[in-house]
Design a protein around this motif. Structure first.
Motif, short mmCIF file in Angstrom:
data_model
loop_
_atom_site.label_atom_id
_atom_site.label_comp_id
_atom_site.label_asym_id
_atom_site.label_seq_id
_atom_site.Cartn_x
_atom_site.Cartn_y
_atom_site.Cartn_z
N PHE A 107 -57.72 -19.54 41.18
CA PHE A 107 -58.76 -19.77 42.18
C PHE A 107 -58.89 -18.61 43.15
CE2 PHE A 107 -57.82 -24.10 40.73
CZ PHE A 107 -59.08 -24.43 40.28
N TYR A 108 -58.18 -17.51 42.91
CA TYR A 108 -58.41 -16.30 43.68
C TYR A 108 -59.73 -15.66 43.28
CZ TYR A 108 -53.52 -16.31 45.22
OH TYR A 108 -52.32 -16.63 45.78
N TYR A 109 -60.27 -16.05 42.15
CA TYR A 109 -61.47 -15.42 41.60
C TYR A 109 -62.68 -16.34 41.80
CZ TYR A 109 -57.80 -12.72 39.46
OH TYR A 109 -56.69 -11.95 39.26
N TYR A 110 -63.79 -15.74 42.17
CA TYR A 110 -65.02 -16.50 42.40
C TYR A 110 -65.51 -17.19 41.14
CZ TYR A 110 -65.47 -14.33 46.98
OH TYR A 110 -65.25 -13.93 48.26
N THR A 111 -65.28 -16.59 39.98
CA THR A 111 -65.76 -17.20 38.74
C THR A 111 -65.10 -18.54 38.50
OG1 THR A 111 -64.13 -15.89 37.51
CG2 THR A 111 -66.38 -15.04 37.61
N GLN A 112 -63.84 -18.69 38.88
CA GLN A 112 -63.17 -19.98 38.70
C GLN A 112 -63.72 -21.02 39.67
OE1 GLN A 112 -61.26 -20.80 36.18
NE2 GLN A 112 -61.61 -18.73 35.46
N TRP A 113 -64.08 -20.59 40.86
CA TRP A 113 -64.70 -21.53 41.80
C TRP A 113 -66.08 -21.95 41.29
CZ3 TRP A 113 -62.30 -24.29 45.14
CH2 TRP A 113 -61.12 -23.83 45.69
N THR A 114 -66.81 -21.02 40.72
CA THR A 114 -68.12 -21.36 40.15
C THR A 114 -67.95 -22.34 39.01
OG1 THR A 114 -68.91 -19.16 40.75
CG2 THR A 114 -70.20 -20.37 39.12
N PHE A 115 -66.97 -22.10 38.15
CA PHE A 115 -66.70 -23.00 37.04
C PHE A 115 -66.31 -24.38 37.54
CE2 PHE A 115 -64.16 -24.67 33.52
CZ PHE A 115 -65.00 -24.41 32.46
#
Length: 124
Positions: A107-115
């Motif tokens: 969850f350090y990455y924005y893509t995981q938050w978007t997912f």
């Protein structure tokens, strides 16, 4: 072990590289095409349906439950619901697998938050 030096982005040679132009074209061309399509079909009053065919209110909102029905009349709403349930289950299983394998650091990455937000959207 030494790290490699990164390219100096302040020099003119960096920006006059063919890769920069290729990236710019790959971003700007779809933006221009999308703008032209939206302007042609949404912006002009000539493309608006006749008064009897209008499915939207004058203020741009859909009447009643039109937002929850599929656009194509051939698609049954149960099929759409089944698709959304399968999509949610698949997204949730993938998210659980990623968190169990890699931990919460994904969850350090924005893509995981978007997912994750997409998974929540399909849950609703």
């Amino acid at each position: 072990m030494q790290l490699q030096d990164t390219a100096d982005t302040t020099t003119l040679n960096y920006w006059l590289n063919w890769r920069v132009y290729l990236c710019a074209v790959s971003v700007l061309l779809p933006m221009v095409v999308a703008f032209l399509v939206i302007w042609k079909h949404e912006g002009s009053r000539d493309s608006m349906p006749a008064k009897g065919e209008n499915q939207q209110d004058g203020n741009g909102t859909l009447p009643g439950d039109e937002a929850w029905k599929p656009c194509l009349k051939e698609i049954h709403p149960i099929c759409l619901l089944a698709f959304r349930v399968i999509a949610f289950a698949s997204l949730l299983a993938t998210l659980i697998a990623k968190v169990s394998i890699n931990g919460g650091t994904i969850f350090y990455y924005y893509t995981q938050w978007t997912f994750t937000l997409l998974t929540i959207y399909f849950a609703m």
